[in-house]
Design a protein around this motif. Sequence first.
Motif, PDB file in Angstrom:
ATOM      1  N   GLU A 111      -6.151   0.967   0.957  1.00 16.47           N
ATOM      2  CA  GLU A 111      -4.743   0.928   1.371  1.00 16.47           C
ATOM      3  C   GLU A 111      -3.973   2.093   0.756  1.00 16.47           C
ATOM      4  O   GLU A 111      -3.207   2.770   1.453  1.00 16.47           O
ATOM      5  CB  GLU A 111      -4.110  -0.397   0.934  1.00 16.47           C
ATOM      6  N   ILE A 167      -2.140   5.188   2.939  1.00 19.50           N
ATOM      7  CA  ILE A 167      -0.720   5.532   2.812  1.00 19.50           C
ATOM      8  C   ILE A 167      -0.573   6.967   2.313  1.00 19.50           C
ATOM      9  O   ILE A 167       0.243   7.746   2.829  1.00 19.50           O
ATOM     10  CB  ILE A 167      -0.002   4.542   1.861  1.00 19.50           C
ATOM     11  N   LYS A 189       1.277  10.082   4.429  1.00 18.88           N
ATOM     12  CA  LYS A 189       2.399  10.866   3.894  1.00 18.88           C
ATOM     13  C   LYS A 189       2.031  12.342   3.772  1.00 18.88           C
ATOM     14  O   LYS A 189       2.844  13.213   4.051  1.00 18.88           O
ATOM     15  CB  LYS A 189       2.826  10.330   2.523  1.00 18.88           C
TER      16      LYS A 189
END
Length: 127
Positions: free
Chosen positions: A89, A93, A97
């Motif tokens: 996870e 992320i 980004k």
Amino acid sequence: MKPNKPLLVLGFVPQPNLLIISKIIGVVTMPKSISYHTELIESLKEPSEAAVYLEVVLEEGDPKMIKKAFSNVIEARGGFNFISDDIYENLTIFDKKLKETGEIEFSLLRRLLESLGLKVGVMVRPS
């Protein structure tokens, strides 16, 4: 004194003579080389090696290389099938980004490193 057996000196031998030498001394095989990637993954199993590797790649700042470096460290830990959901996870992320902005968000970097058993450090920059 003459030696009882003829001496065989190995050095550079043109290709046609290689067959003659292989018959005299037996078949000679070169050790198989280990690929760079295999050697890299093996070295990244050591946490201190993984830390230095990520530090260098992060200093360079290339988003593609940063993503690849984290993927290599994860591969050294057993691959994406064997990492925790937390690591996966955080990487997802972090990667999203990085792709969107081309920059690293500090809190995401810290979380990802911590989930891999590493931490952010500060050093004095050489003058």
